[in-house]
Design an enzyme around this catalytic site. Sequence first.
Site, PDB file in Angstrom:
ATOM      1  N   ASP A  58       0.853  -1.202   0.000  1.00 47.98           N
ATOM      2  CA  ASP A  58       0.000   0.000   0.000  1.00 47.98           C
ATOM      3  C   ASP A  58       0.884   1.246   0.000  1.00 47.98           C
ATOM      4  O   ASP A  58       2.066   1.189   0.353  1.00 47.98           O
ATOM      5  CB  ASP A  58      -0.960   0.023   1.203  1.00 47.98           C
ATOM      6  CG  ASP A  58      -0.250   0.159   2.543  1.00 47.98           C
ATOM      7  OD1 ASP A  58       0.829  -0.448   2.724  1.00 47.98           O
ATOM      8  OD2 ASP A  58      -0.761   0.883   3.415  1.00 47.98           O
ATOM      9  N   GLU A 100       0.142  -0.843   5.905  1.00 41.83           N
ATOM     10  CA  GLU A 100       1.199  -0.225   6.708  1.00 41.83           C
ATOM     11  C   GLU A 100       0.961   1.271   6.851  1.00 41.83           C
ATOM     12  O   GLU A 100       1.156   1.834   7.922  1.00 41.83           O
ATOM     13  CB  GLU A 100       2.573  -0.487   6.072  1.00 41.83           C
ATOM     14  CG  GLU A 100       3.742  -0.248   7.024  1.00 41.83           C
ATOM     15  CD  GLU A 100       4.203   1.196   7.111  1.00 41.83           C
ATOM     16  OE1 GLU A 100       4.916   1.533   8.056  1.00 41.83           O
ATOM     17  OE2 GLU A 100       3.843   2.010   6.229  1.00 41.83           O
TER      18      GLU A 100
HETATM   19  N1  BES Z   1       8.744   3.390   5.387  1.00 47.90           N
HETATM   20  C1  BES Z   1       8.135   4.296   6.294  1.00 47.90           C
HETATM   21  C2  BES Z   1       8.928   4.470   7.574  1.00 47.90           C
HETATM   22  C3  BES Z   1      10.320   5.007   7.437  1.00 47.90           C
HETATM   23  C4  BES Z   1      10.659   5.906   6.448  1.00 47.90           C
HETATM   24  C5  BES Z   1      11.261   4.624   8.330  1.00 47.90           C
HETATM   25  C6  BES Z   1      11.947   6.396   6.345  1.00 47.90           C
HETATM   26  C7  BES Z   1      12.545   5.113   8.250  1.00 47.90           C
HETATM   27  C8  BES Z   1      12.887   5.994   7.244  1.00 47.90           C
HETATM   28  C9  BES Z   1       6.734   3.801   6.615  1.00 47.90           C
HETATM   29  O1  BES Z   1       6.019   3.438   5.459  1.00 47.90           O
HETATM   30  C10 BES Z   1       5.948   4.915   7.263  1.00 47.90           C
HETATM   31  O2  BES Z   1       5.649   5.868   6.591  1.00 47.90           O
HETATM   32  N2  BES Z   1       5.602   4.782   8.540  1.00 47.90           N
HETATM   33  C11 BES Z   1       4.774   5.734   9.199  1.00 47.90           C
HETATM   34  C12 BES Z   1       4.124   5.120  10.399  1.00 47.90           C
HETATM   35  C13 BES Z   1       2.867   4.374  10.133  1.00 47.90           C
HETATM   36  C14 BES Z   1       2.269   3.894  11.442  1.00 47.90           C
HETATM   37  C15 BES Z   1       1.856   5.158   9.348  1.00 47.90           C
HETATM   38  C16 BES Z   1       5.573   6.894   9.697  1.00 47.90           C
HETATM   39  O3  BES Z   1       6.758   6.753  10.028  1.00 47.90           O
HETATM   40  O4  BES Z   1       4.989   7.971   9.758  1.00 47.90           O
HETATM   41 MN    MN Z   2       7.152   2.247   4.232  1.00 50.43          MN
HETATM   42 MN    MN Z   3       5.268   5.340   4.519  1.00 47.03          MN
END
Ligand code: BES
Ligand code: MN
Ligand code: MN
Length: 456
Positions: A88, A152
């Site tokens: 996603d 995710e």
């Molecule tokens: N891939 C990201 C997280 C990420 C990006 C970690 C860059 C380290 C470096 C992930 O898809 C994301 O966006 N996570 C969200 C949290 C989620 C609970 C919606 C975030 O970090 O905001």
């Molecule tokens: Mn991600």
């Molecule tokens: Mn993300």
Amino acid sequence: MDIWKDYLTENKDRFLNELLDLLRMPSVSADPKFKKDVLATADFVKEKLIAAGADNVEICQTAGYPIVYGEKIINSDLPTVLVYGHYDVQPADPYELWDSPPFEPVIKDGKIYARGACDDKGQFYMHIKAFEIMMQNGGVPCNVKFMIEGEEEVGSDNLEPFVRGNVDKLACDVVLISDTSMIANETPSITTGLRGLSYVEVEVTGPNRDLHSGVYGGAVANPINILSKMIADMHDETGKITIPGFYDDVAILSDAERAEMAKAPFDLEAYKKDLEIDDVQGEEGFSSMERTSIRPTLDVNGMWGGYIGEGAKTVLPSKAYAKISMRLVPNQSSEKITELFQKHFESIAPKSVKIKVTPHHGGEPAVTPTDSLAYKAAANAYETTFGKRPIPTKDGGSIPIVALFGEVLNVDTILMGFGLDSDAIHSPNEHYGVFNYFKGIETIPYFYQYYTEGKK
Ligand code: BES
Ligand code: MN
Ligand code: MN
């Protein structure tokens, strides 16, 4: 290994075209309008896993979007690697800020532009292609399981029950994820820390209806004025968050650890230039790199209320809203921080307004030890393909599922991210380097090889 490299060279165009096909699918999990596309993307992933040689490939239904599972079990005496990723993507809004349509990928200056190019389609798809390379050239050295989810970006609510309910199916020795960034293409790094997250929505209610701001203004609390002040008061003049108890559990790094971290290259001038800002800001006593990795934060993600249409309307609004995220570091607990926020928010509100705090998804911070066999295998893999030892770094983003893997499956996660912070994930014009895509595909098989050899 040369046969891997040869196979990659021969199939480069196809590998790239398959990713472009995947990027054409608008799998936005947050918006129900894209439901069909999200489901079609799960099917696409399933077909590609089968084509690459995975067995028992299935679409596992959940209360939300499905999880695609597949495996190659060659010998129960050999270790098992569980690959996690997400198919996603974030919403592409605002569309008008994209230079080319977000779901019509284009390659410009060696970069693939599309929503999800880096986060996480370009990155998880490297694993399917790396798997194909191994399968077509003598087979995988150890057992492999794939779990690619579709929620995710909306908090993985249905993944936790799935993991808890499928402990045997998901049993593994290590989890492998490419969904983070590295320092630079010339400076490879491996992510060893992720921040946790508390996310809340607040509603401030003043009078029972929108009022004439001349007739009532000055005598009745304006919820937007109040909310702005409450939010402003949540940081003090040194950049510290003022919620009582907020820092109580924060793991403090030793001077030696901080000195080690400071060795990673960081160009403050380039950072400011990239963002077109004249100065950075944040918690006093910490570097920009520390502020986005080992320190917790509080940020307003959106704020609304009152009249925001064309022209001017003189109104004293009844309600004001904000979405607020707090990034957490080891050993903070997302549940505890959410409670502390709620208590504090209620306590600082004047009697003239009513407050409602609604917690959204949360997630715990995660750390990967660097002395494990799996970490060393990953570091050696980077060294083989980049010709440089990768630097361990801590990232500011969150992947809540990582802490859950540790708790439920009792394993470490290796974060072999190949993105760059400048790839504009979640922003308009998200992109992923063609170099990074192929470098990832080239590096991943070495991880399997070194990890399996190390385990023997
Ligand atoms: N891939 C990201 C997280 C990420 C990006 C970690 C860059 C380290 C470096 C992930 O898809 C994301 O966006 N996570 C969200 C949290 C989620 C609970 C919606 C975030 O970090 O905001
Ligand atoms: Mn991600
Ligand atoms: Mn993300």
